[in-house]
Design a protein around this motif. Structure first.
Motif, PDB file in Angstrom:
ATOM      1  N   THR A 244       0.838  -1.198   0.000  1.00  0.00           N
ATOM      2  CA  THR A 244       0.000   0.000   0.000  1.00  0.00           C
ATOM      3  C   THR A 244       0.867   1.240   0.000  1.00  0.00           C
ATOM      4  O   THR A 244       1.742   1.413   0.832  1.00  0.00           O
ATOM      5  CB  THR A 244      -0.907   0.032   1.252  1.00  0.00           C
ATOM      6  OG1 THR A 244      -1.667  -1.150   1.260  1.00  0.00           O
ATOM      7  CG2 THR A 244      -1.836   1.223   1.216  1.00  0.00           C
TER       8      THR A 244
ATOM      9  N   MET B   1       5.682   7.048   5.614  1.00  0.00           N
ATOM     10  CA  MET B   1       4.725   8.091   5.981  1.00  0.00           C
ATOM     11  C   MET B   1       3.364   7.484   6.280  1.00  0.00           C
ATOM     12  O   MET B   1       2.719   7.809   7.271  1.00  0.00           O
ATOM     13  CB  MET B   1       4.628   9.108   4.851  1.00  0.00           C
ATOM     14  CG  MET B   1       3.596  10.190   5.104  1.00  0.00           C
ATOM     15  SD  MET B   1       3.459  11.340   3.720  1.00  0.00           S
ATOM     16  CE  MET B   1       2.693  10.319   2.479  1.00  0.00           C
TER      17      MET B   1
ATOM     18  N   GLN C 139       0.759  16.211   6.080  1.00  0.00           N
ATOM     19  CA  GLN C 139       1.799  15.644   5.229  1.00  0.00           C
ATOM     20  C   GLN C 139       1.214  14.643   4.230  1.00  0.00           C
ATOM     21  O   GLN C 139       1.561  14.639   3.056  1.00  0.00           O
ATOM     22  CB  GLN C 139       2.844  14.957   6.117  1.00  0.00           C
ATOM     23  CG  GLN C 139       4.201  14.851   5.473  1.00  0.00           C
ATOM     24  CD  GLN C 139       5.065  13.769   6.100  1.00  0.00           C
ATOM     25  OE1 GLN C 139       4.683  13.142   7.089  1.00  0.00           O
ATOM     26  NE2 GLN C 139       6.221  13.550   5.531  1.00  0.00           N
ATOM     27  N   ILE C 140       0.299  13.812   4.714  1.00  0.00           N
ATOM     28  CA  ILE C 140      -0.233  12.755   3.859  1.00  0.00           C
ATOM     29  C   ILE C 140      -1.110  13.306   2.753  1.00  0.00           C
ATOM     30  O   ILE C 140      -0.926  12.969   1.576  1.00  0.00           O
ATOM     31  CB  ILE C 140      -1.012  11.704   4.695  1.00  0.00           C
ATOM     32  CG1 ILE C 140      -0.042  10.944   5.582  1.00  0.00           C
ATOM     33  CG2 ILE C 140      -1.763  10.750   3.792  1.00  0.00           C
ATOM     34  CD1 ILE C 140      -0.694   9.846   6.400  1.00  0.00           C
TER      35      ILE C 140
ATOM     36  N   TYR D 121       0.802  15.354   0.169  1.00  0.00           N
ATOM     37  CA  TYR D 121       1.600  14.479  -0.693  1.00  0.00           C
ATOM     38  C   TYR D 121       0.715  13.830  -1.765  1.00  0.00           C
ATOM     39  O   TYR D 121       1.050  13.809  -2.945  1.00  0.00           O
ATOM     40  CB  TYR D 121       2.314  13.379   0.113  1.00  0.00           C
ATOM     41  CG  TYR D 121       2.645  12.207  -0.765  1.00  0.00           C
ATOM     42  CD1 TYR D 121       1.868  11.046  -0.748  1.00  0.00           C
ATOM     43  CD2 TYR D 121       3.664  12.294  -1.710  1.00  0.00           C
ATOM     44  CE1 TYR D 121       2.117  10.008  -1.626  1.00  0.00           C
ATOM     45  CE2 TYR D 121       3.914  11.263  -2.592  1.00  0.00           C
ATOM     46  CZ  TYR D 121       3.138  10.125  -2.544  1.00  0.00           C
ATOM     47  OH  TYR D 121       3.365   9.090  -3.416  1.00  0.00           O
ATOM     48  N   LEU D 122      -0.420  13.268  -1.351  1.00  0.00           N
ATOM     49  CA  LEU D 122      -1.317  12.587  -2.289  1.00  0.00           C
ATOM     50  C   LEU D 122      -1.794  13.535  -3.379  1.00  0.00           C
ATOM     51  O   LEU D 122      -1.861  13.181  -4.548  1.00  0.00           O
ATOM     52  CB  LEU D 122      -2.527  12.013  -1.548  1.00  0.00           C
ATOM     53  CG  LEU D 122      -2.279  10.747  -0.739  1.00  0.00           C
ATOM     54  CD1 LEU D 122      -3.511  10.405   0.093  1.00  0.00           C
ATOM     55  CD2 LEU D 122      -1.912   9.589  -1.636  1.00  0.00           C
TER      56      LEU D 122
ATOM     57  N   SER E  78       0.958  14.328  -5.775  1.00  0.00           N
ATOM     58  CA  SER E  78       1.155  13.155  -6.612  1.00  0.00           C
ATOM     59  C   SER E  78       0.101  13.092  -7.713  1.00  0.00           C
ATOM     60  O   SER E  78       0.393  12.767  -8.863  1.00  0.00           O
ATOM     61  CB  SER E  78       1.095  11.917  -5.720  1.00  0.00           C
ATOM     62  OG  SER E  78       1.266  10.760  -6.479  1.00  0.00           O
TER      63      SER E  78
ATOM     64  N   ARG F  79       2.392  13.925 -16.084  1.00  0.00           N
ATOM     65  CA  ARG F  79       3.580  13.121 -16.324  1.00  0.00           C
ATOM     66  C   ARG F  79       3.603  12.606 -17.745  1.00  0.00           C
ATOM     67  O   ARG F  79       2.575  12.341 -18.355  1.00  0.00           O
ATOM     68  CB  ARG F  79       3.590  11.932 -15.366  1.00  0.00           C
ATOM     69  CG  ARG F  79       4.932  11.311 -15.158  1.00  0.00           C
ATOM     70  CD  ARG F  79       4.793   9.958 -14.473  1.00  0.00           C
ATOM     71  NE  ARG F  79       3.846   9.989 -13.395  1.00  0.00           N
ATOM     72  CZ  ARG F  79       4.164  10.267 -12.130  1.00  0.00           C
ATOM     73  NH1 ARG F  79       5.408  10.532 -11.822  1.00  0.00           N
ATOM     74  NH2 ARG F  79       3.241  10.273 -11.198  1.00  0.00           N
ATOM     75  N   ARG F  80       4.775  12.417 -18.279  1.00  0.00           N
ATOM     76  CA  ARG F  80       4.931  11.798 -19.602  1.00  0.00           C
ATOM     77  C   ARG F  80       4.150  12.530 -20.686  1.00  0.00           C
ATOM     78  O   ARG F  80       3.782  11.929 -21.691  1.00  0.00           O
ATOM     79  CB  ARG F  80       4.459  10.346 -19.547  1.00  0.00           C
ATOM     80  CG  ARG F  80       5.453   9.484 -18.807  1.00  0.00           C
ATOM     81  CD  ARG F  80       5.004   8.051 -18.812  1.00  0.00           C
ATOM     82  NE  ARG F  80       6.129   7.191 -19.118  1.00  0.00           N
ATOM     83  CZ  ARG F  80       6.022   5.892 -19.319  1.00  0.00           C
ATOM     84  NH1 ARG F  80       4.869   5.328 -19.267  1.00  0.00           N
ATOM     85  NH2 ARG F  80       7.084   5.175 -19.582  1.00  0.00           N
TER      86      ARG F  80
ATOM     87  N   GLY G 268      -7.517   1.216  -1.880  1.00  0.00           N
ATOM     88  CA  GLY G 268      -6.430   0.454  -1.262  1.00  0.00           C
ATOM     89  C   GLY G 268      -6.159   0.940   0.152  1.00  0.00           C
ATOM     90  O   GLY G 268      -6.107   0.155   1.097  1.00  0.00           O
ATOM     91  N   TYR G 269      -6.026   2.240   0.295  1.00  0.00           N
ATOM     92  CA  TYR G 269      -5.741   2.805   1.614  1.00  0.00           C
ATOM     93  C   TYR G 269      -6.887   2.556   2.573  1.00  0.00           C
ATOM     94  O   TYR G 269      -6.682   2.254   3.752  1.00  0.00           O
ATOM     95  CB  TYR G 269      -5.527   4.320   1.508  1.00  0.00           C
ATOM     96  CG  TYR G 269      -4.389   4.719   0.601  1.00  0.00           C
ATOM     97  CD1 TYR G 269      -4.634   5.448  -0.554  1.00  0.00           C
ATOM     98  CD2 TYR G 269      -3.078   4.377   0.885  1.00  0.00           C
ATOM     99  CE1 TYR G 269      -3.608   5.824  -1.397  1.00  0.00           C
ATOM    100  CE2 TYR G 269      -2.044   4.746   0.058  1.00  0.00           C
ATOM    101  CZ  TYR G 269      -2.316   5.471  -1.081  1.00  0.00           C
ATOM    102  OH  TYR G 269      -1.295   5.840  -1.913  1.00  0.00           O
TER     103      TYR G 269
END
Lengths: 247, 262
Positions: free
Chosen positions: A98, A115, B16-17, B20-21, B24, B31-32, B96-97
């Motif tokens: 995960t 994290m 922070q989490i 970050y997500l 991302s 990207r690309r 998933g998380y």
């Protein structure tokens, strides 16, 4: 400390086959509804108390409810009935991947995973070098994870997951990874992780692993606890009876 | 009050989490792709300038007024619609998380809100560039647009927060909403000025349409250097707060099922 009191978990079944607005609306008009079974009871009236510092093994046949009860203990699932009390920070190792992102480098992935596992930024900086080295990825650690072989991927995940220092560790079949060279290092690393002064709940099909690390074993069957006690005794009972029982 | 305070606390503790997500998400969108961030900017400009010149002729309006109007409206509308359609997948993409870690569900709401705000910022920056080019950019206008932006942010939090739960439970909702928003795009004064509809007797499309109000409270002050009609501030605020209330209601009743539905 983790305490479950009369906990039941009912998995709702309807989303499995498309909970859609369309079907929800149609059901309003459907008077002659024959309700198909709407829930699956994965845990049935389970009560359990694990005190600080205990190392408990969780065993049972496939489908007994082990993964479910681990998630209740980790605070991921709220009980459908009953109550759970968790005192202390839980780091669940229920899967190894995960948070792992194929487009990020190995190094970035270590940071991300730590994290999510609850490590502070300071702690991450401290551990990252050691993890990178342990994974034996060499220069690949700076390349995106999508360039890795499966073995490299697993070594990275394993190195990261076993670097944490949780108050309460809840682990589902700790994954051993890598080739013959890596396996011995991995074994030592797992031992370090499981030997700390922490509360541990470990689910596994390997009776050797459980016997080594756990003094107490809980045997789960059809969502109920059918044995809870000294590990040698319960494992002996399990090995004798379980092969003949119905999943 | 307390759920709101708890929510703020969660936002700060897990900063922070979710940042970050979100980062991302934004990076992976570009990207690309050789032109990366330039693509949405080009798309917006192409639409605004292309449709702008033509429609200005059709509606008998001056391009100098109409094109800034169009670009700004387009940027705001894109945000309003995306908040709803992307909101539907806020929990879906995090499945998933949600099943493996005991993270507060709000994290995935904050993440989606931030991602959409970043795209809004890009859209607004492009629009402001167009305004500057046509000489319509004023500091007063920008400052007076701030209350409207704040209402937009509250709307986004409420809409994304509510649709995160609804979209997880009803997986076809996202498609349905995309369709509805196509219709709303035509009915709401995004690509034509409100006056055009009012003159034809369709005032209800502006005054009974909370989406129109949401746009007006940002677009009107920036273009005209004065606040929009009080009715628009009232309608958009009530609309935004209703979504926030819905978010907390759904959170209260459905939080426990989210990992099962993921």
């Amino acid at each position: 400390m983790i305490e479950l009191k009369n906990v039941s978990i009912d998995y709702p079944l309807d989303p499995a086959d498309g909970a859609s607005l369309k079907s929800a609306l149609l059901n309003v008009f459907n008077r002659n509804r024959k309700q198909p079974k709407s829930h699956y009871r994965a845990l049935d009236d389970v009560s359990l108390r694990i005190n600080k510092g205990e190392r408990v093994g969780l065993i049972g046949l496939n489908g007994a409810g082990k993964s479910t009860i681990l998630r209740v203990m980790s605070g991921i699932f709220q009980p459908s009935h009953g109550s759970v009390q968790i005192v202390g920070r839980v780091s669940p190792l229920l899967d190894f991947a995960t948070g792992l992102e194929l487009h990020h480098t190995g190094l970035e992935n270590i940071r991300i995973r730590l994290m999510f596992l609850g490590e502070s930024p300071a702690s991450i900086e401290r551990k990252i070098g050691d993890i990178a080295e342990f994974s034996e990825l060499g220069e690949f650690i700076h390349l995106p994870a999508r360039t890795y072989s499966t073995g490299m991927f697993m070594r990275l995940a394993f190195a990261t997951s076993t670097a944490i220092n949780p108050e309460i560790l809840i682990a589902d079949e700790v994954v051993g990874a890598g080739d013959a060279q890596f396996a011995e290092k991995a074994r030592q690393r797992i031992e370090e992780l499981l030997s700390g002064e922490r509360t541990t709940v470990l689910s596994s099909h390997s009776m050797d692993l459980i016997r080594r690390f756990c003094h107490r074993v809980v045997w789960l069957h059809h969502g109920r606890i059918i044995a809870d006690g000294d590990s040698d005794a319960v494992i002996k009972d399990y090995e004798a009876r379980a092969p003949l029982m119905e999943r | 009050m307390t759920p709101l305070l708890r929510e703020f606390k969660l936002a700060i503790n897990n900063f922070q989490i979710w940042t970050y997500l979100s980062g991302s998400d934004v990076k992976s969108r570009f990207r690309r792709s050789k032109l990366g961030i330039v693509w949405p900017v080009l798309h917006q400009l192409a639409f605004s300038l292309g449709a702008g010149f033509i429609w200005a002729a059709v509606f008998h309006l001056k391009p100098d007024d109409f094109i800034p109007f169009l670009t700004l409206g387009f940027a705001i509308w894109a945000f309003i619609a995306a908040a709803m359609t992307e909101g539907c997948s806020a929990f879906v993409i995090a499945h998933g998380y949600l099943k493996q870690l005991p993270l507060p569900q709000s994290i995935f709401i904050f993440r989606t809100v931030l991602t959409q705000l970043i795209f809004l910022a890009i859209g607004l920056a492009t629009a402001l560039g167009v305004l500057l080019y046509f000489g319509k950019l004023t500091l007063l206008g920008l400052v007076l647009g701030i209350p409207g932006i704040l209402i937009l942010i509250v709307y986004a939090y409420g809409a994304i927060g509510s649709l995160a739960y609804l979209g997880l439970r009803y997986r076809d909702l996202q498609h349905g909403l995309a369709g509805i928003f196509s219709l709303l795009f035509v009915v709401t004064p995004v690509i034509y000025p409100a006056e055009v509809l009012i003159k034809k007797g369709f005032a209800a499309a502006i005054y009974a349409n909370p989406f129109a109000s949401l746009i007006e409270v940002v677009r009107y002050p920036i273009l005209n250097g004065e606040l929009a009609e009080p009715l628009h501030y009232l309608a958009s605020s009530v609309f935004a707060l209703a979504f926030v209330a819905l978010r907390f209601q759904l959170g209260f009743r459905w939080s426990r099922f989210v990992p099962f539905w993921s």
